[in-house]
Design an enzyme around this catalytic site. Structure first.
Site, PDB file in Angstrom:
ATOM      1  N   GLU A  11       1.130  -0.992   0.096  1.00  0.00           N
ATOM      2  CA  GLU A  11       0.035  -0.152  -0.196  1.00  0.00           C
ATOM      3  C   GLU A  11       1.079   1.063   0.014  1.00  0.00           C
ATOM      4  O   GLU A  11       0.299   2.065  -1.225  1.00  0.00           O
ATOM      5  CB  GLU A  11      -0.939  -0.479   1.402  1.00  0.00           C
ATOM      6  CG  GLU A  11      -2.389  -1.331   1.108  1.00  0.00           C
ATOM      7  CD  GLU A  11      -2.269  -1.068   2.722  1.00  0.00           C
ATOM      8  OE1 GLU A  11      -3.893  -1.354   2.677  1.00  0.00           O
ATOM      9  OE2 GLU A  11      -1.961  -1.461   3.578  1.00  0.00           O
ATOM     10  N   GLY A  77     -11.947  -5.038   2.889  1.00  0.00           N
ATOM     11  CA  GLY A  77     -13.063  -5.698   2.632  1.00  0.00           C
ATOM     12  C   GLY A  77     -14.693  -5.276   2.495  1.00  0.00           C
ATOM     13  O   GLY A  77     -14.845  -4.473   3.640  1.00  0.00           O
ATOM     14  N   VAL A 147     -12.282 -10.148   8.094  1.00  0.00           N
ATOM     15  CA  VAL A 147     -13.479 -10.654   8.542  1.00  0.00           C
ATOM     16  C   VAL A 147     -14.042 -11.449   6.562  1.00  0.00           C
ATOM     17  O   VAL A 147     -13.912 -11.159   5.407  1.00  0.00           O
ATOM     18  CB  VAL A 147     -14.659  -9.139   8.084  1.00  0.00           C
ATOM     19  CG1 VAL A 147     -15.731  -9.723   7.729  1.00  0.00           C
ATOM     20  CG2 VAL A 147     -14.126  -8.511   9.072  1.00  0.00           C
ATOM     21  N   MET A 167      -8.926  -2.772   9.686  1.00  0.00           N
ATOM     22  CA  MET A 167      -8.082  -3.906  10.734  1.00  0.00           C
ATOM     23  C   MET A 167      -6.558  -2.557  11.361  1.00  0.00           C
ATOM     24  O   MET A 167      -6.293  -2.712  11.877  1.00  0.00           O
ATOM     25  CB  MET A 167      -7.359  -4.404  10.654  1.00  0.00           C
ATOM     26  CG  MET A 167      -7.486  -6.072   9.696  1.00  0.00           C
ATOM     27  SD  MET A 167      -6.472  -7.508   9.607  1.00  0.00           S
ATOM     28  CE  MET A 167      -5.935  -7.833  11.360  1.00  0.00           C
ATOM     29  N   GLU A 168      -6.757  -1.162  10.861  1.00  0.00           N
ATOM     30  CA  GLU A 168      -6.355   0.030  11.506  1.00  0.00           C
ATOM     31  C   GLU A 168      -6.914   0.733  11.740  1.00  0.00           C
ATOM     32  O   GLU A 168      -6.758   2.398  13.140  1.00  0.00           O
ATOM     33  CB  GLU A 168      -5.263  -0.021  10.498  1.00  0.00           C
ATOM     34  CG  GLU A 168      -3.540  -0.895  10.148  1.00  0.00           C
ATOM     35  CD  GLU A 168      -3.978  -1.769   9.419  1.00  0.00           C
ATOM     36  OE1 GLU A 168      -4.743  -1.719   8.824  1.00  0.00           O
ATOM     37  OE2 GLU A 168      -4.103  -3.116   9.663  1.00  0.00           O
ATOM     38  N   ASP A 191     -11.828  -7.200  -1.518  1.00  0.00           N
ATOM     39  CA  ASP A 191     -12.315  -7.909  -1.262  1.00  0.00           C
ATOM     40  C   ASP A 191     -13.819  -8.209  -1.031  1.00  0.00           C
ATOM     41  O   ASP A 191     -13.535  -6.785   0.153  1.00  0.00           O
ATOM     42  CB  ASP A 191     -11.400  -9.034  -0.800  1.00  0.00           C
ATOM     43  CG  ASP A 191     -11.248  -8.344   1.055  1.00  0.00           C
ATOM     44  OD1 ASP A 191     -10.605  -7.662   1.152  1.00  0.00           O
ATOM     45  OD2 ASP A 191     -12.201  -8.978   1.835  1.00  0.00           O
TER      46      ASP A 191
HETATM   47  N1  ADE Z   1      -8.279  -5.106   4.842  1.00  0.00           N
HETATM   48  C1  ADE Z   1      -8.954  -6.102   3.023  1.00  0.00           C
HETATM   49  N2  ADE Z   1      -9.278  -7.355   3.174  1.00  0.00           N
HETATM   50  C2  ADE Z   1      -9.891  -7.440   4.545  1.00  0.00           C
HETATM   51  C3  ADE Z   1     -10.934  -7.935   5.062  1.00  0.00           C
HETATM   52  N3  ADE Z   1     -11.620  -8.225   4.224  1.00  0.00           N
HETATM   53  N4  ADE Z   1     -11.783  -8.038   6.579  1.00  0.00           N
HETATM   54  C4  ADE Z   1     -10.013  -6.868   7.552  1.00  0.00           C
HETATM   55  N5  ADE Z   1      -9.244  -5.880   7.021  1.00  0.00           N
HETATM   56  C5  ADE Z   1      -9.171  -6.482   5.846  1.00  0.00           C
END
Ligand code: ADE
Length: 224
Positions: A11, A77, A147, A167-168, A191
């Site tokens: 990234e 995600g 997730v 996640m951040e 995703d």
């Molecule tokens: N970053 C990218 N995809 C993610 C997901 N599905 N869950 C958490 N962090 C992510």
């Protein structure tokens, strides 16, 4: 200067491609890239994955540099049927979805919430309008969890307005808030958890979604 925080090197590399005059600076074992982006001074912090890493890097960044705004970029995600990989996601608020003290506090104990800065949000939407992209503005759900489909029912039951998971951002938002620094999330979907095998989509799309987020971030900083 403007701070940009990303979790992963892939990234970081995507936004560094748009930068000039790059200087690497290591502080307390954390990597920062001081650079110019669209003619403006920026510092890019590589924080590593998940909330504790993000909080540490954001704290160092806020304490060491004179920061006017914090942008959290990279991939996320998707959580909803109407979302697709490569869509952009912009925060109007961030919630830490894995914070839960309901046993003590009732419903008020679900999540730690931080609102996005309204001026940064208005700028993001202004920059997005002429771009030929699909975007979603809403609540970014942040937690120490990748997730997938199996987590969706609980996550969307607790936070029905969430548009994406990552996640951040929750930790960055809370830290930015305590330093009174405006904050926003400008990410792209790698995703979408409603789809089967979304973890495999992450592997396939992480690079190109990182590029999407970086391109948008470049335009955002240009308009700042
Ligand atoms: N970053 C990218 N995809 C993610 C997901 N599905 N869950 C958490 N962090 C992510």
């Amino acid at each position: 200067m403007i701070a940009i925080i990303c979790a992963m090197q892939i990234e970081c590399d995507a936004i560094l491609k748009y930068c000039t005059s790059i200087q690497k600076n290591v502080l307390f074992n954390r990597t920062f890239y001081e650079a110019e982006l669209a003619g403006k001074k920026v510092v890019i912090g590589l924080c590593g994955v998940a909330k504790v890493n993000a909080a540490i890097t954001t704290t160092i960044l806020c304490a060491h540099y004179d920061i006017q705004a914090i942008l959290n970029i990279g991939v996320a995600g998707g959580l909803k049927e109407n979302e697709n990989v490569m869509d952009l996601v912009i925060s109007d608020q961030v919630v830490q979805h894995d914070y839960d003290t309901t046993a003590l506090d009732g419903e008020a104990g679900k999540g730690i919430w931080v609102k996005a800065d309204q001026d940064l949000l208005a700028l993001a939407i202004k920059v997005l309008e002429p771009m030929d992209v699909t975007y979603h503005v809403g609540c970014v759900a942040s937690g120490d969890l990748f997730v997938t489909k199996q987590h969706l029912e609980k996550l969307l039951h607790d936070f029905p307005d969430a548009i994406c998971a990552e996640m951040e951002a929750g930790a960055i938002a809370q830290t930015a808030d305590s330093f009174h620094i405006p904050f926003i999330v400008l990410r792209s979907l790698s995703d979408v958890a409603v789809k089967e095998k979304s973890a495999m989509d992450f592997m396939e799309y992480v690079q190109i979604a990182s590029q999407k987020s970086a391109e948008f971030t470049y335009r955002f900083v240009e308009g700042y």
